[in-house]
Every structure is written in structure tokens, then in C-alpha cells.
Write an enzyme that holds these catalytic residues in place. Structure first.
Site, PDB file in Angstrom:
ATOM      1  NE  ARG A   1       1.858  -4.539  11.312  1.00  0.00           N
ATOM      2  CZ  ARG A   1       2.898  -4.527  10.470  1.00  0.00           C
ATOM      3  NH1 ARG A   1       4.000  -5.166  10.777  1.00  0.00           N
ATOM      4  NH2 ARG A   1       2.822  -3.889   9.337  1.00  0.00           N
TER       5      ARG A   1
ATOM      6  CE  LYS B   1      -2.169  -0.710   3.916  1.00  0.00           C
ATOM      7  NZ  LYS B   1      -1.672  -2.019   4.338  1.00  0.00           N
TER       8      LYS B   1
HETATM    9  P1  AMP Z   1       0.781   0.794   8.995  1.00  0.00           P
HETATM   10  O1  AMP Z   1       1.974   1.677   8.852  1.00  0.00           O
HETATM   11  O2  AMP Z   1      -0.384   1.223   8.155  1.00  0.00           O
HETATM   12  O3  AMP Z   1       1.116  -0.668   8.826  1.00  0.00           O
HETATM   13  O4  AMP Z   1       0.273   0.961  10.517  1.00  0.00           O
HETATM   14  C1  AMP Z   1       1.116   0.597  11.600  1.00  0.00           C
HETATM   15  C2  AMP Z   1       0.291   0.507  12.866  1.00  0.00           C
HETATM   16  O5  AMP Z   1      -0.296   1.776  13.163  1.00  0.00           O
HETATM   17  C3  AMP Z   1      -0.882  -0.463  12.832  1.00  0.00           C
HETATM   18  O6  AMP Z   1      -0.504  -1.796  13.093  1.00  0.00           O
HETATM   19  C4  AMP Z   1      -1.779   0.124  13.935  1.00  0.00           C
HETATM   20  O7  AMP Z   1      -1.278  -0.219  15.219  1.00  0.00           O
HETATM   21  C5  AMP Z   1      -1.580   1.623  13.743  1.00  0.00           C
HETATM   22  N1  AMP Z   1      -2.596   2.178  12.815  1.00  0.00           N
HETATM   23  C6  AMP Z   1      -2.372   2.760  11.604  1.00  0.00           C
HETATM   24  N2  AMP Z   1      -3.523   3.136  11.035  1.00  0.00           N
HETATM   25  C7  AMP Z   1      -4.503   2.793  11.901  1.00  0.00           C
HETATM   26  C8  AMP Z   1      -5.924   2.883  11.868  1.00  0.00           C
HETATM   27  N3  AMP Z   1      -6.573   3.408  10.817  1.00  0.00           N
HETATM   28  N4  AMP Z   1      -6.604   2.420  12.939  1.00  0.00           N
HETATM   29  C9  AMP Z   1      -5.974   1.898  14.003  1.00  0.00           C
HETATM   30  N5  AMP Z   1      -4.654   1.747  14.095  1.00  0.00           N
HETATM   31  C10 AMP Z   1      -3.908   2.195  13.052  1.00  0.00           C
END
Ligand code: AMP
Length: 189
Positions: free
Chosen positions: A144, A13
Site C-alpha cells: 500500500r 487521515k
Molecule cells: P483506506 O481505508 O483509505 O486505507 O483504503 C483501504 C483500501 O481501499 C485501499 O488500499 C484500496 O484498496 C481501497 N480504496 C479506498 N479508496 C480508494 C480509491 N479512491 N481508489 C481505489 N481504491 C481505493
């Protein structure tokens, strides 16, 4: 153009969002990046978020919705945006609809990037070694993935029902995948 990118952790993404935002001249908003910035600044939001992120859990919906409502009101969002990592739950999707309705706007398309489970794990383990993210350890990666299938995947139906969902094959070379996404977005937007 207002887009959402979805996909399990490791689907690409963030990588694809960077390329697509350049192509369409829109803003890339990654909630993971925003939260990691807050952690680095040691803000109260960051400190709260890190307790969830380090364990591979979702940060609570009310925190995310408040953060994104403020962010989406900023002037730079007026030219369009690509949301990467948000919404991640049905309450977040409902909340986003309400935020956008208030501005008289809505989402134009939701791109779901798909990839084999084995490939996802391989990419994340590699990223863990290269980028040193706290949540790219094998244990947290598995957590995750579970969270994605349980809490986020139901959004695919939510957006399909609204006629917004576009599924894209996320296997192959980075450029090849970008071309697929840009082609399909050009055909609908
Ligand atoms: P990402 O960089 O998108 O993989 O996000 C890393 C972490 O940030 C996730 O595993 C969640 O702990 C937190 N996170 C990011 N976006 C969200 C969201 N929309 N809702 C809840 N937690 C989020």
C-alpha cells in the site's frame, strides 16, 4: 467547505478527518470505509473491491468514480464534505473535478498530512493488531505504501498547480496535529 485529505497509509487521515469534520460541521466520506461496508454487506461492489483491497491494490477508477458520483449527489453533501482516501489517482482527480463542476462547485483545499516512513509502518502494524484490518499485515502495508508513492503522490503536484495544496506535519500527538490542521484551514476558508 469541500476538502480532500491526502497522505500515505498510516499518516492519520481517518483520525484527523473525524476531528476536523466535527469542528467544521461537515461530512466525513472515507472511500475505504464505504468499500469495507460494501464488503460486509456482501454486495457485488464489495465482492469485486475485496479482491483488490486484500492485496493492497487500488480498486479500479471507474468503480470508484461511479460510487462517488452517486454519493456526492446525496443531500447530506450539500453542507460540505471532507474526502478521505479519494481521489487516489490522476483519473480519479479529473473525474472528481467533472462531478463537482456539474454541480457548479469545486474543492476549497487539499490537506496533505506528512509523516516519517518509520512512524507510518509502526502505526499501521499497531492498527493491524488493534482493528484487525485484513490489509494491515506487514506485506500488504508495504504494498500500500508503494501504491501511494507511485499512483497517489502525483496528485500532490496536481493540486499544488491548482493552488489548493496545504502541507501539514503529521508527527506528534493527535490533538497537536488536529490543531495544526484546523488553524491552517481557518486561515484560508
Ligand atoms: P483506506 O481505508 O483509505 O486505507 O483504503 C483501504 C483500501 O481501499 C485501499 O488500499 C484500496 O484498496 C481501497 N480504496 C479506498 N479508496 C480508494 C480509491 N479512491 N481508489 C481505489 N481504491 C481505493
Amino acid at each position: 467547505m469541500r476538502l480532500i485529505f491526502m497522505g500515505p497509509p498510516g499518516a492519520g487521515k481517518g483520525t484527523q478527518a473525524e476531528r476536523v469534520k466535527d469542528h467544521f460541521g461537515i461530512l466525513h466520506l472515507s472511500t475505504g470505509d464505504i468499500l469495507r461496508d460494501e464488503i460486509q454487506k456482501r454486495s457485488s461492489l464489495g465482492l469485486k473491491a475485496s479482491t483488490y483491497m486484500d492485496r493492497g491494490r487500488l480498486v479500479p477508477d471507474d468503480i470508484l468514480l461511479k460510487m462517488m458520483e452517486q454519493r456526492l449527489q446525496q443531500d447530506d453533501c450539500a453542507k460540505g464534505f471532507l474526502l478521505d482516501g479519494f481521489p487516489r489517482t490522476i483519473p480519479q482527480a479529473n473525474g472528481l473535478d467533472i462531478i463537482l463542476e456539474k454541480n457548479g462547485s469545486g474543492i476549497d483545499a487539499v490537506v496533505s498530512i506528512k509523516a516519517d516512513q518509520e512512524e507510518l509502518i509502526k502505526r499501521l502494524v499497531l492498527r493491524g493488531k488493534q482493528a484487525g484490518r485484513n490489509d494491515d499485515t506487514p506485506e500488504v502495508i508495504l504494498q500500500r505504501q508503494k501504491v501511494y508513492w507511485k499512483q497517489t503522490a502525483p496528485l500532490l503536484d496536481y493540486y499544488e498547480t491548482k493552488g489548493l495544496l496545504i502541507e501539514v506535519n503529521g508527527m506528534g500527538e493527535i490533538q497537536e496535529i488536529s490543531n495544526r490542521i484546523i488553524k491552517v484551514l481557518n486561515s484560508i476558508c
